[in-house]
Design an enzyme around this catalytic site. Structure first.
Site, PDB file in Angstrom:
ATOM      1  N   SER A 180       0.798  -1.227   0.000  1.00 16.88           N
ATOM      2  CA  SER A 180       0.000   0.000   0.000  1.00 16.88           C
ATOM      3  C   SER A 180       0.831   1.278   0.000  1.00 16.88           C
ATOM      4  O   SER A 180       0.346   2.316  -0.416  1.00 16.88           O
ATOM      5  CB  SER A 180      -0.954  -0.004   1.193  1.00 16.88           C
ATOM      6  OG  SER A 180      -0.250  -0.236   2.392  1.00 16.88           O
ATOM      7  N   HIS A 208      -5.471  -3.571  -1.961  1.00 17.08           N
ATOM      8  CA  HIS A 208      -5.192  -2.650  -3.067  1.00 17.08           C
ATOM      9  C   HIS A 208      -5.143  -3.362  -4.416  1.00 17.08           C
ATOM     10  O   HIS A 208      -4.822  -2.747  -5.429  1.00 17.08           O
ATOM     11  CB  HIS A 208      -3.884  -1.898  -2.823  1.00 17.08           C
ATOM     12  CG  HIS A 208      -4.006  -0.850  -1.765  1.00 17.08           C
ATOM     13  ND1 HIS A 208      -4.547   0.395  -2.009  1.00 17.08           N
ATOM     14  CD2 HIS A 208      -3.701  -0.864  -0.442  1.00 17.08           C
ATOM     15  CE1 HIS A 208      -4.543   1.107  -0.897  1.00 17.08           C
ATOM     16  NE2 HIS A 208      -4.029   0.362   0.071  1.00 17.08           N
ATOM     17  N   LYS A 239     -12.124   0.274  -0.483  1.00 17.10           N
ATOM     18  CA  LYS A 239     -11.235   1.064  -1.346  1.00 17.10           C
ATOM     19  C   LYS A 239     -11.844   1.131  -2.747  1.00 17.10           C
ATOM     20  O   LYS A 239     -12.782   1.877  -2.958  1.00 17.10           O
ATOM     21  CB  LYS A 239      -9.830   0.484  -1.293  1.00 17.10           C
ATOM     22  CG  LYS A 239      -9.221   0.775   0.091  1.00 17.10           C
ATOM     23  CD  LYS A 239      -7.906   0.117   0.383  1.00 17.10           C
ATOM     24  CE  LYS A 239      -7.462   0.535   1.780  1.00 17.10           C
ATOM     25  NZ  LYS A 239      -6.544  -0.398   2.407  1.00 17.10           N
TER      26      LYS A 239
HETATM   27  C1  LIG Z   1      -6.579  -0.686   3.890  1.00 20.75           C
HETATM   28  C2  LIG Z   1      -5.945  -1.997   4.069  1.00 20.75           C
HETATM   29  C3  LIG Z   1      -6.507  -2.946   4.926  1.00 20.75           C
HETATM   30  C4  LIG Z   1      -7.715  -2.653   5.770  1.00 20.75           C
HETATM   31  O1  LIG Z   1      -8.880  -2.563   4.997  1.00 20.75           O
HETATM   32  P1  LIG Z   1     -10.123  -1.763   5.582  1.00 20.75           P
HETATM   33  O2  LIG Z   1     -11.268  -2.255   4.789  1.00 20.75           O
HETATM   34  O3  LIG Z   1      -9.836  -0.309   5.383  1.00 20.75           O
HETATM   35  O4  LIG Z   1     -10.215  -2.112   7.027  1.00 20.75           O
HETATM   36  C5  LIG Z   1      -5.901  -4.180   5.008  1.00 20.75           C
HETATM   37  N1  LIG Z   1      -4.791  -4.472   4.297  1.00 20.75           N
HETATM   38  C6  LIG Z   1      -4.218  -3.578   3.474  1.00 20.75           C
HETATM   39  C7  LIG Z   1      -3.005  -3.962   2.692  1.00 20.75           C
HETATM   40  C8  LIG Z   1      -4.769  -2.302   3.336  1.00 20.75           C
HETATM   41  O5  LIG Z   1      -4.203  -1.418   2.524  1.00 20.75           O
END
Ligand SMILES: *Cc1c(COP(=O)(O)O)cnc(C)c1O
Length: 391
Positions: A180, A208, A239
């Site tokens: 990320s 992602h 996301k």
């Molecule tokens: C954002 C993210 C999460 C958490 O996801 P949410 O739905 O925001 O709780 C988990 N793993 C990675 C790699 C992320 O970027």
């Protein structure tokens, strides 16, 4: 002394180091253009990759779900909190992902906690990429399994660690699909091959990758053609999918096992109908309009070519996540501030989220950006880079 004095001291300490950052408060919906502090800004910081967060079809679907099922779910899934729409969403995600079954949890974070901590326990071992997301790190701790970190995206390092793990009944290899902060993609075929040699389970955190990589955004496993060889695909609905939640995709056995063991599933209330309705609409849109994903990649390529021409350091990014690495935290914050004066909202990221000498601004390209938006952003980076002496 007040019991919270330590917290005041820490905040003073952060302020002294210039590391205290206020929350940025949006006065508008999420989207390519947002309003913050009364300013209309071009938004290049959200994870809303496909421009779905304020999609009219999703808003309508959220409202329809509220009309049909109410405002709240009222219980955890295993008591009285499973509605028809929860199960419909899980079937629809399974169909879209091309897997047997999925289970949806409240967030990606909860999905990671639920999966990792139920698949392995005290006697087992986890092999975790050293740059994995914080939620995986916490999940590993929660599981009480032995954790061995392998060098970032290095299958040989993974193999070397696996060789040390003979006595453990269960082994779990876990990696982000797309990292990320740097936007690089895990070398999944190599990692899977290593795991198979040692009979280890494989889990990919595709927060992602979901909605971004693979055919029509089906994720990292689809991107590499590894169907059936990754036992757990975790993805977020928060996301690219534009709403909220996390899913765990795999076999029917996996789903049934998690229903009985994943603690955030067992002990935390399920999504309210509005979230489920919006998410179902998002999956329908993604299945129907894979061209949104093509558009995202076209935008990412165009924008990154513009920044490359400016001589900026984008590290090892291979995806729409575009870090501009500047070194010191102060420089990253100054770049973010400068871009803001030029009408661009780009957040800076520093230690401990990234290494001390690798502070950066993290630019997120979206399918919803127009060519004019991207040109405006590239122009702003050109000015800011000159003013700050970055190129
Ligand atoms: C954002 C993210 C999460 C958490 O996801 P949410 O739905 O925001 O709780 C988990 N793993 C990675 C790699 C992320 O970027």
């Amino acid at each position: 002394m007040h019991p919270l004095t330590f917290a005041d001291q820490e905040l003073t300490n952060l302020r002294g180091k210039g590391l205290w950052r206020p929350l940025r408060v949006l006065e508008s919906p999420q989207g390519p253009r947002i309003r913050i502090g009364g300013d209309d800004l071009l938004n290049m910081s959200s994870n809303d990759y496909l421009g779905l967060a304020n999609d009219p079809e999703m808003r309508d679907a959220a409202q329809a779900a509220v009309d049909a099922f109410g405002a709240g779910a009222g219980a955890v899934r295993t008591i009285a909190g499973t509605m028809e729409i929860h199960e419909a969403l899980e079937r629809e995600i399974a169909e879209w992902k091309g897997v047997e079954a999925t289970l949806v949890l409240q967030s990606g974070f909860a999905a990671n906690l639920g999966a990792v901590a139920s698949l392995v326990g005290r006697d087992d071992v986890i092999l975790s990429d050293e740059l994995n997301h914080a939620s995986i790190i916490d999940a590993c701790r929660l599981s009480r399994a032995t954790v061995r970190r392998f060098a970032h995206s290095d299958a040989d390092s993974l193999r070397a660690e696996l060789r040390q793990c003979e006595g453990y009944p269960r082994k779990l290899v876990v990696t982000d699909g797309v990292f990320s902060m740097d936007g690089d993609i895990a070398p999944l075929p190599d990692l899977v091959e290593a795991a198979e040699e040692f009979g280890a389970m494989v889990m990919v955190d595709d927060a992602h990758g979901s909605g971004v990589l693979g055919r029509g955004g089906r994720g990292t496993v689809d991107h590499f053609g590894l169907k059936g060889r990754v036992h757990v695909q975790m993805g977020t609905l928060s996301k690219a999918i534009g709403s909220m939640g996390g899913y765990l995709a795999g076999s029917q056995t996996l789903r049934d096992y998690l229903i009985h063991h994943a603690r955030p599933f067992l002990f935390s209330t399920s999504h309210p109908p509005a979230v489920v309705g919006a998410t179902r609409a998002a999956i329908a849109i993604l299945s129907r309009e894979p061209q949104r994903v093509d558009r995202l990649w076209e935008n990412a390529r165009y924008f990154k070519a513009g920044l490359a021409d400016l001589g900026l350091n984008m590290g090892r990014s291979e995806t729409p996540i575009t870090p501009v690495i500047v070194g010191e935290a102060e420089t990253a914050h100054a770049l973010s501030d400068k871009l803001r004066t030029l009408g661009i909202f780009v957040q800076s990221v520093a230690y401990p989220t990234v290494a001390r000498d690798a502070a950066r601004v993290r630019v997120m390209v979206s399918a919803a950006h127009s060519r004019d938006d991207l040109d405006q952003a590239i122009g702003a980076f050109a000015r800011a880079a000159t003013d700050l002496g970055l190129n």
